[in-house]
Design a protein around this motif. Structure first.
Motif, PDB file in Angstrom:
ATOM      1  N   ASN A 245       0.825  -1.213   0.000  1.00  0.00           N
ATOM      2  CA  ASN A 245       0.000   0.000   0.000  1.00  0.00           C
ATOM      3  C   ASN A 245       0.859   1.263   0.000  1.00  0.00           C
ATOM      4  O   ASN A 245       0.679   2.163  -0.821  1.00  0.00           O
ATOM      5  CB  ASN A 245      -0.911   0.023   1.234  1.00  0.00           C
ATOM      6  N   SER A 246       1.786   1.323   0.940  1.00  0.00           N
ATOM      7  CA  SER A 246       2.545   2.553   1.145  1.00  0.00           C
ATOM      8  C   SER A 246       3.545   2.814   0.019  1.00  0.00           C
ATOM      9  O   SER A 246       3.691   3.951  -0.438  1.00  0.00           O
ATOM     10  CB  SER A 246       3.276   2.490   2.493  1.00  0.00           C
ATOM     11  N   SER A 247       4.229   1.771  -0.432  1.00  0.00           N
ATOM     12  CA  SER A 247       5.202   1.970  -1.512  1.00  0.00           C
ATOM     13  C   SER A 247       4.511   2.385  -2.802  1.00  0.00           C
ATOM     14  O   SER A 247       5.068   3.147  -3.607  1.00  0.00           O
ATOM     15  CB  SER A 247       6.018   0.693  -1.733  1.00  0.00           C
ATOM     16  N   THR A 248       3.287   1.911  -2.992  1.00  0.00           N
ATOM     17  CA  THR A 248       2.537   2.287  -4.192  1.00  0.00           C
ATOM     18  C   THR A 248       2.120   3.753  -4.145  1.00  0.00           C
ATOM     19  O   THR A 248       2.022   4.405  -5.188  1.00  0.00           O
ATOM     20  CB  THR A 248       1.295   1.391  -4.352  1.00  0.00           C
ATOM     21  N   ASP A 249       1.891   4.277  -2.942  1.00  0.00           N
ATOM     22  CA  ASP A 249       1.554   5.702  -2.808  1.00  0.00           C
ATOM     23  C   ASP A 249       2.629   6.573  -3.453  1.00  0.00           C
ATOM     24  O   ASP A 249       2.342   7.434  -4.288  1.00  0.00           O
ATOM     25  CB  ASP A 249       1.418   6.090  -1.331  1.00  0.00           C
ATOM     26  N   VAL A 250       3.863   6.345  -3.052  1.00  0.00           N
ATOM     27  CA  VAL A 250       4.949   7.183  -3.551  1.00  0.00           C
ATOM     28  C   VAL A 250       5.296   6.830  -4.997  1.00  0.00           C
ATOM     29  O   VAL A 250       5.670   7.702  -5.794  1.00  0.00           O
ATOM     30  CB  VAL A 250       6.184   7.067  -2.624  1.00  0.00           C
ATOM     31  N   LEU A 251       5.139   5.567  -5.364  1.00  0.00           N
ATOM     32  CA  LEU A 251       5.432   5.156  -6.739  1.00  0.00           C
ATOM     33  C   LEU A 251       4.510   5.857  -7.726  1.00  0.00           C
ATOM     34  O   LEU A 251       4.963   6.438  -8.723  1.00  0.00           O
ATOM     35  CB  LEU A 251       5.292   3.636  -6.868  1.00  0.00           C
ATOM     36  N   PHE A 252       3.220   5.824  -7.458  1.00  0.00           N
ATOM     37  CA  PHE A 252       2.266   6.430  -8.386  1.00  0.00           C
ATOM     38  C   PHE A 252       2.349   7.958  -8.366  1.00  0.00           C
ATOM     39  O   PHE A 252       2.096   8.613  -9.377  1.00  0.00           O
ATOM     40  CB  PHE A 252       0.846   5.968  -8.064  1.00  0.00           C
ATOM     41  N   THR A 253       2.694   8.518  -7.203  1.00  0.00           N
ATOM     42  CA  THR A 253       2.912   9.964  -7.147  1.00  0.00           C
ATOM     43  C   THR A 253       4.067  10.356  -8.061  1.00  0.00           C
ATOM     44  O   THR A 253       3.983  11.326  -8.831  1.00  0.00           O
ATOM     45  CB  THR A 253       3.219  10.404  -5.704  1.00  0.00           C
ATOM     46  N   ALA A 254       5.148   9.585  -7.983  1.00  0.00           N
ATOM     47  CA  ALA A 254       6.318   9.862  -8.816  1.00  0.00           C
ATOM     48  C   ALA A 254       5.995   9.683 -10.297  1.00  0.00           C
ATOM     49  O   ALA A 254       6.380  10.512 -11.135  1.00  0.00           O
ATOM     50  CB  ALA A 254       7.471   8.947  -8.411  1.00  0.00           C
ATOM     51  N   VAL A 255       5.283   8.626 -10.622  1.00  0.00           N
ATOM     52  CA  VAL A 255       4.962   8.346 -12.026  1.00  0.00           C
ATOM     53  C   VAL A 255       4.064   9.440 -12.604  1.00  0.00           C
ATOM     54  O   VAL A 255       4.268   9.898 -13.734  1.00  0.00           O
ATOM     55  CB  VAL A 255       4.285   6.968 -12.154  1.00  0.00           C
ATOM     56  N   ALA A 256       3.076   9.865 -11.822  1.00  0.00           N
ATOM     57  CA  ALA A 256       2.153  10.893 -12.311  1.00  0.00           C
ATOM     58  C   ALA A 256       2.887  12.180 -12.657  1.00  0.00           C
ATOM     59  O   ALA A 256       2.580  12.837 -13.664  1.00  0.00           O
ATOM     60  CB  ALA A 256       1.074  11.162 -11.261  1.00  0.00           C
ATOM     61  N   GLU A 257       3.878  12.539 -11.833  1.00  0.00           N
ATOM     62  CA  GLU A 257       4.603  13.781 -12.107  1.00  0.00           C
ATOM     63  C   GLU A 257       5.697  13.583 -13.148  1.00  0.00           C
ATOM     64  O   GLU A 257       5.872  14.413 -14.045  1.00  0.00           O
ATOM     65  CB  GLU A 257       5.211  14.332 -10.818  1.00  0.00           C
ATOM     66  N   MET A 258       6.424  12.475 -13.052  1.00  0.00           N
ATOM     67  CA  MET A 258       7.525  12.250 -13.994  1.00  0.00           C
ATOM     68  C   MET A 258       7.046  12.082 -15.426  1.00  0.00           C
ATOM     69  O   MET A 258       7.803  12.330 -16.372  1.00  0.00           O
ATOM     70  CB  MET A 258       8.325  11.015 -13.567  1.00  0.00           C
ATOM     71  N   SER A 259       5.805  11.665 -15.597  1.00  0.00           N
ATOM     72  CA  SER A 259       5.277  11.497 -16.953  1.00  0.00           C
ATOM     73  C   SER A 259       5.189  12.828 -17.689  1.00  0.00           C
ATOM     74  O   SER A 259       5.093  12.854 -18.919  1.00  0.00           O
ATOM     75  CB  SER A 259       3.898  10.835 -16.902  1.00  0.00           C
ATOM     76  N   THR A 260       5.225  13.936 -16.941  1.00  0.00           N
ATOM     77  CA  THR A 260       5.187  15.264 -17.569  1.00  0.00           C
ATOM     78  C   THR A 260       6.584  15.834 -17.776  1.00  0.00           C
ATOM     79  O   THR A 260       6.726  16.890 -18.381  1.00  0.00           O
ATOM     80  CB  THR A 260       4.374  16.247 -16.695  1.00  0.00           C
ATOM     81  N   TRP A 261       7.610  15.148 -17.267  1.00  0.00           N
ATOM     82  CA  TRP A 261       8.984  15.624 -17.411  1.00  0.00           C
ATOM     83  C   TRP A 261       9.557  15.195 -18.763  1.00  0.00           C
ATOM     84  O   TRP A 261       9.094  14.215 -19.362  1.00  0.00           O
ATOM     85  CB  TRP A 261       9.878  15.039 -16.314  1.00  0.00           C
ATOM     86  N   PRO A 262      10.599  15.897 -19.229  1.00  0.00           N
ATOM     87  CA  PRO A 262      11.343  15.395 -20.393  1.00  0.00           C
ATOM     88  C   PRO A 262      11.941  14.029 -20.073  1.00  0.00           C
ATOM     89  O   PRO A 262      12.313  13.754 -18.929  1.00  0.00           O
ATOM     90  CB  PRO A 262      12.443  16.445 -20.588  1.00  0.00           C
ATOM     91  N   LYS A 263      12.043  13.182 -21.060  1.00  0.00           N
ATOM     92  CA  LYS A 263      12.450  11.794 -20.834  1.00  0.00           C
ATOM     93  C   LYS A 263      13.811  11.684 -20.161  1.00  0.00           C
ATOM     94  O   LYS A 263      14.039  10.815 -19.315  1.00  0.00           O
ATOM     95  CB  LYS A 263      12.460  11.036 -22.162  1.00  0.00           C
ATOM     96  N   GLU A 264      14.737  12.566 -20.502  1.00  0.00           N
ATOM     97  CA  GLU A 264      16.088  12.456 -19.948  1.00  0.00           C
ATOM     98  C   GLU A 264      16.149  12.816 -18.462  1.00  0.00           C
ATOM     99  O   GLU A 264      17.117  12.495 -17.774  1.00  0.00           O
ATOM    100  CB  GLU A 264      17.060  13.347 -20.733  1.00  0.00           C
ATOM    101  N   LYS A 265      15.120  13.475 -17.933  1.00  0.00           N
ATOM    102  CA  LYS A 265      15.130  13.870 -16.520  1.00  0.00           C
ATOM    103  C   LYS A 265      14.520  12.813 -15.602  1.00  0.00           C
ATOM    104  O   LYS A 265      14.642  12.896 -14.386  1.00  0.00           O
ATOM    105  CB  LYS A 265      14.337  15.173 -16.334  1.00  0.00           C
ATOM    106  N   ARG A 266      13.850  11.822 -16.165  1.00  0.00           N
ATOM    107  CA  ARG A 266      13.093  10.870 -15.352  1.00  0.00           C
ATOM    108  C   ARG A 266      14.026   9.924 -14.601  1.00  0.00           C
ATOM    109  O   ARG A 266      14.652   9.060 -15.193  1.00  0.00           O
ATOM    110  CB  ARG A 266      12.140  10.072 -16.244  1.00  0.00           C
TER     111      ARG A 266
END
Length: 267
Positions: A245-266
């Protein structure tokens, strides 16, 4: 309630919640207080569960011998295997679809930092500071994770959904109830929605199993026996559930934001 019509109860609760938006602030505060009182009562009940588990294990072993523990072990392995599948296959697949990069560096980091701590605390709420620090280390926007992490600790309950699904299907299989794909799909949806309302105390997800069992017409007394079995294996099961539960919280938070970043910054 006496007929265990949990789906009807949940539907009424949703309608009631929507209608409560029009209530006065005093009424909302009263309802919040009643919810806190109910949660405290549930916590008391769960704290007394070890005494009931002791009696259950004693009765089982005295009647069937230590061979009965084998069934508990197999059920526990099934639960842990299902959670591992979500953590190591399903979640990475979602990350890959969103980021188009190797998902495992991010997945492993979330599991190592957030999951391990949550495993020992057995509380998503207690793990919020760890997740917030990890989000900060990942360079995420504070305006995003300051909302998503506390919210996720309440409603993002992937591990709880796995537990509810697995134990309910195990009960149906034991009783010889045939489960087709459509019914299993409905069960998954009900489990996912129900898990969002799981109590924050250890073992809280187990109390939602009667809701899922009602889909198959399993009597309330048998459903509560399934709950008691869950408490028997609850120490390891609940720890792994909270870690997911808890690890998925931070994982999906990161994915949601990183998906808007340029690919080289992820990451």
């Amino acid at each position: 309630m006496s007929k265990a019509n949990y789906i009807g109860i949940l539907s009424w609760a949703v309608v009631f919640g929507v209608a409560m938006r029009e209530a006065s602030q005093q009424s909302k505060e009263l309802l919040r207080t009643l919810a806190d009182i109910t949660s405290k009562i549930v916590e008391w009940i769960i704290n007394l569960a070890p005494f009931g588990i002791l009696g259950l294990v004693y009765t089982t072993i005295s009647g069937k011998g230590f061979e009965a523990l084998k069934s508990y072990g197999m059920l526990l392995l099934l639960l842990l295997g299902s959670m591992a599948l979500v953590a190591l296959v399903v979640n990475p697949l979602i990350v890959f679809i969103m980021l188009r990069k190797n998902p495992y560096p991010l997945v492993w980091r979330c599991l190592k930092v957030s999951g391990v701590t949550a495993f020992f605390t057995r509380s998503s709420a207690a793990n919020i500071p760890v997740n917030i620090k990890l989000c900060r280390d990942l360079g995420l926007n504070p305006e995003t994770y300051s909302v998503s992490i506390p919210l996720g600790s309440t409603i993002n309950m992937a591990g709880a959904a796995v537990t509810i699904n697995t134990l309910t299907l195990a009960a149906a299989n034991t009783l010889g109830i045939q489960v087709d794909f459509g019914t299993a799909l409905v069960l998954s949806i009900v489990a996912a929605i129900s898990a969002c309302g799981a109590s924050g105390v250890a073992g809280g997800s187990l109390l939602l199993i009667p809701v899922a069992c009602s889909l198959f017409g399993i009597p309330n007394d048998l459903a509560m026996q399934v709950v008691s079995v869950g408490f028997v294996i609850g120490v390891i099961q609940d720890s792994c559930e909270t870690a997911l539960n808890s690890s998925t919280d931070v994982l999906f938070t990161a994915v949601a934001e990183m998906s808007t970043w340029p690919k080289e910054k992820r990451y």
